[in-house]
Scaffold this motif. Sequence first.
Motif, PDB file in Angstrom:
ATOM      1  N   UNK A   1      40.506  29.506  52.666  1.00  0.00           N
ATOM      2  CA  UNK A   1      40.223  30.689  53.742  1.00  0.00           C
ATOM      3  C   UNK A   1      39.299  29.788  54.505  1.00  0.00           C
ATOM      4  N   UNK A   2      39.372  29.022  56.276  1.00  0.00           N
ATOM      5  CA  UNK A   2      38.973  28.050  57.128  1.00  0.00           C
ATOM      6  C   UNK A   2      38.005  26.750  56.354  1.00  0.00           C
ATOM      7  N   UNK A   3      36.703  27.138  55.627  1.00  0.00           N
ATOM      8  CA  UNK A   3      36.093  26.274  54.987  1.00  0.00           C
ATOM      9  C   UNK A   3      35.893  26.418  53.615  1.00  0.00           C
ATOM     10  N   UNK A   4      36.629  27.777  53.110  1.00  0.00           N
ATOM     11  CA  UNK A   4      36.330  28.022  51.748  1.00  0.00           C
ATOM     12  C   UNK A   4      37.277  28.075  50.937  1.00  0.00           C
TER      13      UNK A   4
ATOM     14  N   UNK B   1      34.758  28.541  43.159  1.00  0.00           N
ATOM     15  CA  UNK B   1      34.379  28.686  45.552  1.00  0.00           C
ATOM     16  C   UNK B   1      33.587  27.241  45.428  1.00  0.00           C
ATOM     17  N   UNK B   2      34.303  27.766  46.592  1.00  0.00           N
ATOM     18  CA  UNK B   2      34.072  25.809  47.502  1.00  0.00           C
ATOM     19  C   UNK B   2      33.531  25.989  48.810  1.00  0.00           C
ATOM     20  N   UNK B   3      32.598  25.845  48.850  1.00  0.00           N
ATOM     21  CA  UNK B   3      32.307  25.295  50.612  1.00  0.00           C
ATOM     22  C   UNK B   3      32.700  23.608  50.924  1.00  0.00           C
ATOM     23  N   UNK B   4      33.340  23.941  52.161  1.00  0.00           N
ATOM     24  CA  UNK B   4      33.991  22.458  52.932  1.00  0.00           C
ATOM     25  C   UNK B   4      32.506  21.950  54.177  1.00  0.00           C
ATOM     26  N   UNK B   5      31.702  20.794  54.472  1.00  0.00           N
ATOM     27  CA  UNK B   5      31.534  20.120  55.624  1.00  0.00           C
ATOM     28  C   UNK B   5      31.708  19.091  55.408  1.00  0.00           C
ATOM     29  N   UNK B   6      32.815  18.454  56.634  1.00  0.00           N
ATOM     30  CA  UNK B   6      33.135  17.189  56.561  1.00  0.00           C
ATOM     31  C   UNK B   6      33.613  16.866  55.613  1.00  0.00           C
TER      32      UNK B   6
ATOM     33  N   UNK C   1      30.448  20.683  49.806  1.00  0.00           N
ATOM     34  CA  UNK C   1      28.972  20.429  49.934  1.00  0.00           C
ATOM     35  C   UNK C   1      27.801  21.886  49.357  1.00  0.00           C
ATOM     36  N   UNK C   2      28.608  23.300  48.319  1.00  0.00           N
ATOM     37  CA  UNK C   2      28.121  23.780  47.381  1.00  0.00           C
ATOM     38  C   UNK C   2      29.458  24.706  46.858  1.00  0.00           C
ATOM     39  N   UNK C   3      29.243  24.643  45.558  1.00  0.00           N
ATOM     40  CA  UNK C   3      30.274  25.037  44.847  1.00  0.00           C
ATOM     41  C   UNK C   3      29.603  26.501  44.069  1.00  0.00           C
ATOM     42  N   UNK C   4      30.069  27.176  44.001  1.00  0.00           N
ATOM     43  CA  UNK C   4      30.448  28.713  42.434  1.00  0.00           C
ATOM     44  C   UNK C   4      30.760  28.223  41.441  1.00  0.00           C
TER      45      UNK C   4
END
Length: 92
Positions: A25-28, A60-65, A69-72
């Motif tokens: 979902x988007x950058x997630x 769960x991962x948040x992507x940037x570039x 960028x973050x992981x839960x």
Amino acid sequence: MIPVFVDLASALPDMDIQILDILIHGNMVGVRAKVRGTQSGSLMGIEATSKPIEFAIHSFHEFRDERIAKTWHLEDWLSVFHQIGTLPPSLN
């Protein structure tokens, strides 16, 4: 985290990780998976039981570039201890 993964790989030498779902979902990105193996080595201070175990993991991962960028991350350790039949010594 490296010592945790080393301990887990040593405890479950036949470990198999099955990815069940990947949701974007988007950058997630969310990942639902299942880990299986036989507890053939010490795990969190619990001596080998030779019992098969199976537990869920969710990440769960948040992507940037284009990089994470973050992981839960969540692992169902309560079900592992139930299957083995004991808690780690540090929790007794």
